[in-house]
Design an enzyme around this catalytic site. Structure first.
Site, PDB file in Angstrom:
ATOM      1  N   ARG A 233       0.859  -1.177   0.000  1.00 29.51           N
ATOM      2  CA  ARG A 233       0.000   0.000   0.000  1.00 29.51           C
ATOM      3  C   ARG A 233       0.898   1.231   0.000  1.00 29.51           C
ATOM      4  NH1 ARG A 233      -3.342  -2.971  -1.392  1.00 29.51           N
ATOM      5  NH2 ARG A 233      -5.415  -3.403  -0.528  1.00 29.51           N
ATOM      6  N   GLU A 262      -3.571   7.870  -4.313  1.00 27.75           N
ATOM      7  CA  GLU A 262      -4.033   7.355  -5.608  1.00 27.75           C
ATOM      8  C   GLU A 262      -5.372   7.980  -6.002  1.00 27.75           C
ATOM      9  OE1 GLU A 262      -4.119   3.091  -5.309  1.00 27.75           O
ATOM     10  OE2 GLU A 262      -1.972   2.959  -4.910  1.00 27.75           O
ATOM     11  N   HIS A 280      -1.333   0.795  -9.771  1.00 23.71           N
ATOM     12  CA  HIS A 280      -1.951  -0.161  -8.837  1.00 23.71           C
ATOM     13  C   HIS A 280      -2.635  -1.289  -9.610  1.00 23.71           C
ATOM     14  CE1 HIS A 280      -3.796  -0.572  -4.548  1.00 23.71           C
ATOM     15  NE2 HIS A 280      -3.506  -1.758  -5.076  1.00 23.71           N
TER      16      HIS A 280
END
Length: 314
Positions: A233, A262, A280
């Site tokens: 993460r 993000e 991602h």
């Protein structure tokens, strides 16, 4: 089960949406003209399940607004977008999608390391720009035989270790405690792990304890020849410190699939040739996305049939 309201927090994989729509009353607030607050005011009593992902899960505010909520099913393995304490307090079940995504994320971690060290993206631009006709590209650095440190030796961390071993890499790791049944070198200090690694792979879960676990001290220990790979993460890494270290040459390079804000990524990294940036996509293959979607359904259906859940967290 078509009368059971299932709230999908944001747009997700089309196959998952189709599978849920064929079984439940799937509610998609982003397709409504009203605000989220208004949408919940009009529909909250019908919602018995929430399906979230790495973008939007189920925070305390959402949970409190759904008086009949019974289960939160995450279309991801990570749980950092779900208020687990609130769910425990209210007796709400929680599930995620472990195991089925392990291989894809581990594959990508190795791919990022090779891409950074062998300068794969830079080579691609070199050929596309027509520069090859003017001379050879130059030398890169090999991946095989490197010392690889893994932060978090869970499912994904162990899968990364297995793959790196196949390249002749020496494996060591840091976790909350030493793992049984492994011969990998264990470091109780993440800084010591970084100091003894040429490549540092971040694969632990994001919790209050692990927030910014990769800080200035760890980055400096990894050093100007070290490579940082993050497939966990974004908030596991102190992003401003990472950017500074890369710009100042205190870190050799980085491969990043995740970021703190993000879908925003630090623009300072865009022109750095020693950094590979991905949006991602660690689990984003057709095969794994289908398997994750099926697992979400295999948790929701049994719940409403009063049968055991496939992958319960709570």
């Amino acid at each position: 089960m078509k009368d059971i309201g299932v709230l999908m927090t944001c747009p997700m994989y089309s196959y998952l949406e189709q599978e849920l729509e064929s079984r439940f009353n799937l509610l998609k607030p982003w397709k409504q003209s009203s605000s989220m607050a208004e949408f919940l005011k009009n529909n909250s009593v019908y919602i018995k399940a929430v399906v979230g992902d790495t973008n939007i899960g189920a925070d305390a505010q959402l949970i409190d607004s759904l008086p009949n909520l019974e289960i939160v099913a995450s279309y991801s393995v990570g749980l950092d977008k779900i208020d687990l304490e609130k769910c425990k307090e209210k007796g709400i079940r929680v599930t995620n999608t472990p195991d089925v995504l392990t291989d894809d994320v581990a594959d990508l971690a190795i791919g990022l390391a090779i891409a950074v060290l062998r300068r794969v993206c830079v080579c691609d631009r070199f050929v596309r720009s027509g520069k090859w006709v003017n001379g050879d590209f130059g030398l890169a650095t090999k991946f095989s035989g490197k010392s690889v440190g893994i932060v978090g030796l869970g499912r994904i961390g162990s899968a990364i270790a297995k793959r790196a071993e196949a390249f002749g890499c020496r494996i060591s790791y840091h976790s909350r405690s030493k793992k049984p049944n492994t011969n990998y070198a264990y470091y109780s200090s993440i800084t010591d792990l970084a100091a003894n690694s040429q490549i540092l792979m971040v694969a632990c879960a994001l919790t209050e304890e692990t927030h910014h676990i990769i800080n200035c001290k760890v980055i400096n220990a990894l050093g100007p020849k070290g490579i940082l790979i993050n497939i966990g993460r974004g908030a596991l890494v102190d992003e401003p410190e990472l950017v500074s270290a890369l710009l100042e040459g205190r870190l050799g390079g980085a491969g990043l699939d995740v970021f703190e804000q993000e879908p925003e990524a630090p623009e300072q990294l865009f022109k750095l040739d020693n950094v590979v940036l991905l949006p991602h996509v660690g689990t984003d293959t057709v095969e794994t996305s289908n398997a994750m979607a099926d697992l979400v359904v295999r948790n929701l259906e049994p719940h409403f049939k009063n049968e055991p859940l496939s992958t319960p967290v709570i």
